[in-house]
Design a protein around this motif. Sequence first.
Motif, PDB file in Angstrom:
ATOM      1  N   SER A 124      15.880   9.900  -6.323  1.00 54.90           N
ATOM      2  CA  SER A 124      15.369  11.268  -6.243  1.00 54.90           C
ATOM      3  C   SER A 124      16.359  12.218  -5.593  1.00 54.90           C
ATOM      4  O   SER A 124      16.287  13.430  -5.790  1.00 54.90           O
ATOM      5  CB  SER A 124      14.033  11.282  -5.506  1.00 54.90           C
ATOM      6  OG  SER A 124      13.066  10.569  -6.261  1.00 54.90           O
ATOM      7  N   ASP A 141      13.338  14.841  -7.944  1.00 53.32           N
ATOM      8  CA  ASP A 141      12.800  14.634  -9.284  1.00 53.32           C
ATOM      9  C   ASP A 141      11.292  14.345  -9.223  1.00 53.32           C
ATOM     10  O   ASP A 141      10.693  14.252  -8.146  1.00 53.32           O
ATOM     11  CB  ASP A 141      13.554  13.521 -10.008  1.00 53.32           C
ATOM     12  CG  ASP A 141      13.387  12.146  -9.372  1.00 53.32           C
ATOM     13  OD1 ASP A 141      12.616  11.986  -8.404  1.00 53.32           O
ATOM     14  OD2 ASP A 141      14.051  11.214  -9.859  1.00 53.32           O
ATOM     15  N   TYR A 143       9.680  11.640  -9.949  1.00 50.56           N
ATOM     16  CA  TYR A 143       9.349  10.360  -9.326  1.00 50.56           C
ATOM     17  C   TYR A 143       9.262  10.488  -7.796  1.00 50.56           C
ATOM     18  O   TYR A 143       8.354   9.945  -7.169  1.00 50.56           O
ATOM     19  CB  TYR A 143      10.372   9.281  -9.702  1.00 50.56           C
ATOM     20  CG  TYR A 143      10.055   7.956  -9.054  1.00 50.56           C
ATOM     21  CD1 TYR A 143       8.994   7.176  -9.521  1.00 50.56           C
ATOM     22  CD2 TYR A 143      10.783   7.496  -7.974  1.00 50.56           C
ATOM     23  CE1 TYR A 143       8.672   5.974  -8.915  1.00 50.56           C
ATOM     24  CE2 TYR A 143      10.472   6.298  -7.358  1.00 50.56           C
ATOM     25  CZ  TYR A 143       9.416   5.533  -7.832  1.00 50.56           C
ATOM     26  OH  TYR A 143       9.098   4.353  -7.224  1.00 50.56           O
ATOM     27  N   TRP A 146       6.004  12.179  -6.967  1.00 49.54           N
ATOM     28  CA  TRP A 146       4.900  11.238  -7.135  1.00 49.54           C
ATOM     29  C   TRP A 146       4.866  10.270  -5.949  1.00 49.54           C
ATOM     30  O   TRP A 146       3.805  10.009  -5.380  1.00 49.54           O
ATOM     31  CB  TRP A 146       5.062  10.469  -8.447  1.00 49.54           C
ATOM     32  CG  TRP A 146       4.001   9.443  -8.650  1.00 49.54           C
ATOM     33  CD1 TRP A 146       2.772   9.631  -9.220  1.00 49.54           C
ATOM     34  CD2 TRP A 146       4.061   8.064  -8.269  1.00 49.54           C
ATOM     35  NE1 TRP A 146       2.070   8.458  -9.204  1.00 49.54           N
ATOM     36  CE2 TRP A 146       2.835   7.476  -8.624  1.00 49.54           C
ATOM     37  CE3 TRP A 146       5.031   7.275  -7.652  1.00 49.54           C
ATOM     38  CZ2 TRP A 146       2.556   6.135  -8.388  1.00 49.54           C
ATOM     39  CZ3 TRP A 146       4.765   5.942  -7.407  1.00 49.54           C
ATOM     40  CH2 TRP A 146       3.540   5.396  -7.780  1.00 49.54           C
ATOM     41  N   HIS A 147       6.021   9.759  -5.567  1.00 47.67           N
ATOM     42  CA  HIS A 147       6.140   8.817  -4.456  1.00 47.67           C
ATOM     43  C   HIS A 147       5.578   9.404  -3.158  1.00 47.67           C
ATOM     44  O   HIS A 147       4.831   8.739  -2.440  1.00 47.67           O
ATOM     45  CB  HIS A 147       7.620   8.443  -4.281  1.00 47.67           C
ATOM     46  CG  HIS A 147       7.893   7.469  -3.201  1.00 47.67           C
ATOM     47  ND1 HIS A 147       7.753   6.115  -3.366  1.00 47.67           N
ATOM     48  CD2 HIS A 147       8.306   7.651  -1.922  1.00 47.67           C
ATOM     49  CE1 HIS A 147       8.071   5.498  -2.236  1.00 47.67           C
ATOM     50  NE2 HIS A 147       8.410   6.413  -1.353  1.00 47.67           N
TER      51      HIS A 147
END
Length: 173
Positions: A124, A141, A143, A146-147
């Motif tokens: 990221s 990013d 991801y 989301w993380h």
Amino acid sequence: MEQSRTDPDVQLGMIREISSTFEKAGIDHWLFGGWGLDFLAGRITRPHDDIDFFIWDDAFESAVEALAPLGYVLRPEASGDFFNESGFVRKDGYYVELARLVRRADGSIATPGRYIDWPWPARSFEAPRLCFRGIEVPGWDAYGHWHIKMGFSRHGSKDPLRDQDLSDLEILR
């Protein structure tokens, strides 16, 4: 922390100003959080109480010093007991979070303090620059977003996801 102003045009100008200042000063930084998500989505998804940037912990003082001539004032009280994790600067009623990053012994990246055992996804930090309304900045990013959204209910507050987190996750799908 007292209420922050939320005018999106002012905040977008601040994002441009901060990123440009950090780039001139050689300070690595990544836009994340609500505005990071908006840059990824290509639209303003909701009002934002602040602007969030990741920076390296050892660059924190340099970042605050670089922003001071532009009118940004360090507000340590806004971080409560967690100033070692992130600090806030404020300008004209708008808050900016400078979330600190450290490299752990194994080479992974984490936030010091409560989250040191929860490494961030390395990929990221290598994401392509984000661009929205002609403003181009380094950013996280999808991801990574989301993380962080999924992780705070497990690693952070242990509270259930907020409505805005659920909406953000839908945008990230």
